[in-house]
Design an enzyme around this catalytic site. Structure first.
Site: not given
Ligand code: C5P
Length: 237
Positions: A67, A38, A70, A216, A65, A125
């Site tokens: 998002k 992503k 508009d 991560r 991604d 979220t």
């Molecule tokens: O590092 P981590 O596993 O937390 O990354 C999750 C990814 O999903 C990030 O790119 C974050 O921006 C995205 N994301 C999220 N929660 C959401 C929507 C998107 O963690 N509700």
């Protein structure tokens, strides 16, 4: 299945960096161990289509991604502009409304059989009930998520991004073909970072997730490939 199809491996690794060399080397290293990667607006604004192509050359499907949100004509133009990059998944904010989502879905159709899945973001979220009320949306956030997911389905979108805790309700209401893309996933025993409402990959998959967005726990590991393979193994178990 989707027009482009999602691979058997549901893991999409979030490459949350603006460093093109790092994103590219992560994508190369993860080839064969994840279903895709992503790239978000941070990377795309910083590195553009050229940076995207460098990462995509690793050969993994890409979830772009961005998002988009508009007026319908502009969102359709944004989708059209990224079609030559052949992303596997693109997304828009459901709050942009029915006409905007329809315009996005129609624009994506122009790619024919290679069209990306077009997914809606429902309620971020990061917003709780008080935050939503301040924007004029009263009632439970979960109800608003369902309302927006139904609107996305009506517009012809392929699915929504949702939290792991929303999977069961959405699956029940929207049916088996509606794609559920789920971030906030943490392998058992890993550092939760800033995520609050997490779930393990196996549990999210068992509840009906189609794609697990994991950042991560993979990118921050000493050996990202090994971390991704351990997560895949936990899914097969
Ligand atoms: O590092 P981590 O596993 O937390 O990354 C999750 C990814 O999903 C990030 O790119 C974050 O921006 C995205 N994301 C999220 N929660 C959401 C929507 C998107 O963690 N509700």
């Amino acid at each position: 299945m989707s027009p482009k199809g999602l691979s058997m491996n549901p893991i999409f690794c979030a490459l949350d960096t603006i460093d093109e060399a790092r994103a590219t080397s992560l994508a190369r290293g993860l080839r064969g161990s994840v279903g895709g990667v992503k790239l978000g607006m941070e990377f795309f604004y910083a590195r553009g289509p050229q940076g995207y192509r460098a990462v995509a050359e690793a050969g993994l499907p890409v979830f772009l991604d961005l998002k988009l949100h508009d007026i319908p004509n502009t969102v359709a133009g944004g989708i059209r502009a990224v079609l030559p990059l052949r992303p596997a998944i693109v997304n828009v904010h459901a709050a942009g409304g029915l006409a905007m989502m329809r315009a996005a879905a129609e624009a994506a159709q122009e790619a024919g059989r290679e069209r990306p899945l077009v997914i809606a973001v429902t309620v971020l979220t990061s917003l709780d009930e008080t935050d939503l009320a301040a924007t004029g949306v009263t009632g439970a956030p979960a109800d608003h998520v369902l309302r927006l997911a139904h609107l996305a389905a009506k517009a012809g979108l392929d699915g929504v991004v949702c939290s792991a805790h929303e999977i069961e309700g959405l699956r029940r209401e929207l049916g088996p073909d509606f794609k559920l893309i789920v971030p906030g996933i943490r392998p058992a025993g890993s550092d939760i970072g800033d995520q609050k409402r997490i779930m393990t990959p196996a549990e999210a998959l068992a509840r009906g997730a189609d794609v697990l967005v994991i950042g991560r726990p993979i990118t921050g590991a000493a050996d990202p490939r090994e971390a991704a393979e351990a997560i895949s193994a936990s899914l097969a178990a």
